[in-house]
Design a protein around this motif. Structure first.
Motif, short mmCIF file in Angstrom:
data_model
loop_
_atom_site.label_atom_id
_atom_site.label_comp_id
_atom_site.label_asym_id
_atom_site.label_seq_id
_atom_site.Cartn_x
_atom_site.Cartn_y
_atom_site.Cartn_z
N GLY A 247 25.72 -20.00 3.87
CA GLY A 247 24.34 -18.99 4.41
C GLY A 247 23.02 -20.06 4.47
O GLY A 247 22.30 -21.32 3.95
N TRP A 248 22.23 -19.06 4.46
CA TRP A 248 20.27 -19.71 4.63
C TRP A 248 19.25 -18.81 4.64
O TRP A 248 19.23 -17.62 5.11
CB TRP A 248 20.71 -20.72 5.64
N VAL A 249 18.61 -19.86 3.82
CA VAL A 249 16.69 -18.75 4.22
C VAL A 249 16.03 -19.71 5.43
O VAL A 249 15.64 -20.79 4.92
CB VAL A 249 16.51 -19.41 2.92
N CYS A 250 15.60 -19.23 5.35
CA CYS A 250 14.10 -20.20 6.98
C CYS A 250 13.14 -18.84 6.54
O CYS A 250 12.72 -17.25 5.91
CB CYS A 250 14.24 -19.17 7.86
N ALA A 251 11.65 -19.45 6.10
CA ALA A 251 10.70 -19.16 5.50
C ALA A 251 9.82 -19.77 4.98
O ALA A 251 9.65 -20.96 5.52
CB ALA A 251 10.59 -18.24 4.00
N PRO A 252 8.14 -19.58 4.51
CA PRO A 252 7.07 -20.80 4.85
C PRO A 252 7.82 -21.75 3.12
O PRO A 252 8.69 -20.82 2.67
CB PRO A 252 5.90 -20.01 4.45
N PRO A 253 6.98 -22.71 3.23
CA PRO A 253 6.89 -23.26 1.48
C PRO A 253 7.17 -22.78 0.88
O PRO A 253 8.06 -22.98 0.04
CB PRO A 253 5.77 -24.62 1.92
N ALA A 254 5.65 -22.02 0.72
CA ALA A 254 5.70 -21.58 -1.02
C ALA A 254 7.24 -20.29 -1.10
O ALA A 254 7.36 -20.03 -2.40
CB ALA A 254 4.47 -20.74 -1.34
N LEU A 255 7.17 -19.51 -0.14
CA LEU A 255 8.75 -18.87 0.08
C LEU A 255 9.97 -19.17 -0.31
O LEU A 255 10.83 -18.82 -1.57
CB LEU A 255 8.81 -17.46 0.44
N THR A 256 10.21 -20.05 0.46
CA THR A 256 11.07 -20.81 0.12
C THR A 256 11.51 -21.96 -1.49
O THR A 256 11.92 -21.68 -2.18
CB THR A 256 11.28 -22.02 1.50
N ALA A 257 10.58 -22.33 -1.51
CA ALA A 257 10.11 -23.20 -2.70
C ALA A 257 10.41 -22.05 -4.05
O ALA A 257 11.73 -22.02 -5.28
CB ALA A 257 10.10 -23.33 -3.14
N ALA A 258 10.20 -20.38 -4.24
CA ALA A 258 11.05 -19.74 -4.93
C ALA A 258 11.97 -19.65 -5.18
O ALA A 258 13.05 -18.83 -6.00
CB ALA A 258 9.81 -18.36 -4.99
N VAL A 259 12.49 -19.63 -3.60
CA VAL A 259 14.12 -19.15 -3.13
C VAL A 259 14.98 -19.83 -4.08
O VAL A 259 15.29 -19.64 -5.30
CB VAL A 259 14.16 -18.82 -2.01
N ARG A 260 14.49 -21.37 -4.28
CA ARG A 260 15.20 -22.40 -4.45
C ARG A 260 15.13 -22.99 -5.45
O ARG A 260 15.81 -22.95 -6.03
CB ARG A 260 14.67 -23.82 -3.88
N ALA A 261 13.90 -22.22 -6.67
CA ALA A 261 13.70 -22.13 -7.73
C ALA A 261 14.80 -21.82 -8.47
O ALA A 261 15.24 -22.00 -9.16
CB ALA A 261 12.34 -22.21 -8.13
N VAL A 262 15.17 -20.53 -7.92
CA VAL A 262 16.36 -19.47 -8.50
C VAL A 262 17.16 -20.37 -8.04
O VAL A 262 18.47 -20.25 -9.35
CB VAL A 262 16.33 -17.80 -8.35
N LYS A 263 17.94 -20.44 -7.24
CA LYS A 263 18.91 -20.56 -6.39
C LYS A 263 19.43 -21.96 -6.66
O LYS A 263 21.08 -22.17 -7.43
CB LYS A 263 18.91 -21.41 -5.04
N GLN A 264 18.85 -22.68 -7.93
CA GLN A 264 19.43 -24.33 -8.14
C GLN A 264 20.45 -23.78 -9.86
O GLN A 264 21.43 -24.72 -10.45
CB GLN A 264 18.25 -24.93 -8.27
#
Length: 385
Positions: A247-264
């Motif tokens: 799957g994937w996420v497309c979002a502005p950098p700040a929102l993407t970074a927040a999602v990635r911080a959990v996803k990792q």
């Protein structure tokens, strides 16, 4: 005796019991399984072969980059531009996840805090309730109700659901389990509320290419919404590879970074050999995307026409894998009896609801070969009203 966390007990109630029960009954009774939403045919050969080649050449069998391989992130960005005119930077605004379900979980855990409220529509995909609970937030639902062959909601109910504690609106369009495609006016109302109350909108768009009636309009394409929308989709439905979980996420950098911080800290990375295959799939010609929806629409008509002829009260979907039947009695009892009496499995919609709106509704999947659907219809004759 070791105690069990109340959250674990609550999580066990989010549809998991009935799904496991229905799957076990399907095997035990030799039923046609219309309960689970996965196709019984494979996806495009060139996409499958690309995964095989990636495994054999050994270049993608170890950990891929945390955000996803560059080729896939670039292909996702190109897909958003090609179909919707949306521009995303593949380096900072695209994140590859373990399916849309992980993306939803990571978005909620990354963007919502304990005590916040998340507004969503019921019936809802069952992981929504579970992920909102995991975040510590409170779920506020707006009810979709059948109105003939359409599903509608009360705009005032949506407005009332948004409070000073609301942090996010979680939207699924095309919508599972109803098959509804939210139209532009409905989306604009949601967008207006998001702007007015400074909310994030998390959109689950996994059925974006499986539409038969209507048009998929991404929330991020509406004025003022790109900067506050987390767009989620996946390869599983579009390419009939639900087991790959890309799957994937497309979002502005700040929102993407927040999602990635959990996803990792959920999966870290996943599906290395499948990522280049999905990147290839996203470059397939327009004819593929047209045909995949058209074929599924034909399967919808096989099942829905057949159910109509048997006398069932069918709500024909605009999109997705699923149709709804109103059985005009307790749907759980109906579904529990169906495997032994008729050797067909379906899912009671009440497991997707907080209110009683789903108590008489049954979800059936039509993402099966026509001959399988025909056999299911033969077996369902005895269950017709």
């Amino acid at each position: 005796m070791t105690s069990v966390d109340p959250l674990v007990v609550r999580m066990q109630g989010f549809g998991t019991t009935i799904f496991a029960e229905m799957s076990a009954l399907a095997v035990a009774t030799g039923s046609v399984n219309l309960g689970q939403g996965f196709p019984d045919t494979d996806g495009p050969p060139e996409v499958l072969e690309a995964a095989v080649a990636a495994i054999r050449d050994g270049s993608h069998n170890q950990y891929p980059p945390g955000p996803g391989i560059p080729e896939l992130r670039q292909a996702i960005a190109a897909h958003q531009r090609r179909f919707y005119g949306l521009e995303f930077d593949p380096e900072t605004e695209v994140l590859v996840t373990a399916g849309a379900t992980e993306a939803i979980a990571a978005a909620l855990l990354g963007l919502v805090q304990a005590g916040d409220e998340v507004v969503t529509f019921e019936p809802y995909y069952d992981s929504y309730a579970a992920c909102i609970a995991l975040s510590g937030a409170q779920r506020r639902v707006v009810t979709l109700r059948p109105d003939g062959q359409r599903w509608t909601f009360d705009p005032d109910a949506l407005r009332a659901a948004v409070t000073s504690s609301t942090r996010a609106i979680l939207l699924n369009t095309p919508h599972n389990p109803t098959g509804k495609v939210f139209d532009r006016d409905e989306l604009q109302l949601i967008a207006d509320l998001a702007v007015e109350h400074d909310l994030v909108v998390i959109t689950d768009e996994v059925y974006e290419h499986l539409i038969f009636d209507g048009e998929h309009i991404p929330m991020a394409s509406l004025p003022g919404m790109r900067e506050r929308t987390v767009t989620i989709s996946s390869a599983g439905k579009t390419f009939s590879v639900t087991g790959w979980k890309i799957g994937w996420v497309c979002a502005p950098p700040a929102l993407t970074a927040a999602v990635r911080a959990v996803k990792q800290f959920l999966t870290y990375v996943n599906g290395g050999p499948f990522q280049p295959a999905v990147a290839l799939g996203l470059t397939l010609p327009d004819s593929y995307y047209v045909n995949v929806g058209a074929r599924l629409g034909q399967q919808r008509d096989v099942l829905c026409d057949g159910l109509d002829e048997l006398g069932f009260d069918v709500i024909r979907p605009q999109a997705t894998y699923f149709a709804m039947i109103d059985v005009h009695r307790d749907a759980v009892d109906f579904c529990r009896a169906l495997p032994s009496d008729n050797r067909v499995v379906a899912i009671p919609t009440s497991v997707f609801c907080d209110s009683a709106v789903g108590d008489t509704l049954v979800r059936v999947a039509f993402c099966k070969r026509p001959e399988v659907l025909a056999e299911a219809l033969i077996r369902l004759k005895g269950a017709a009203p």
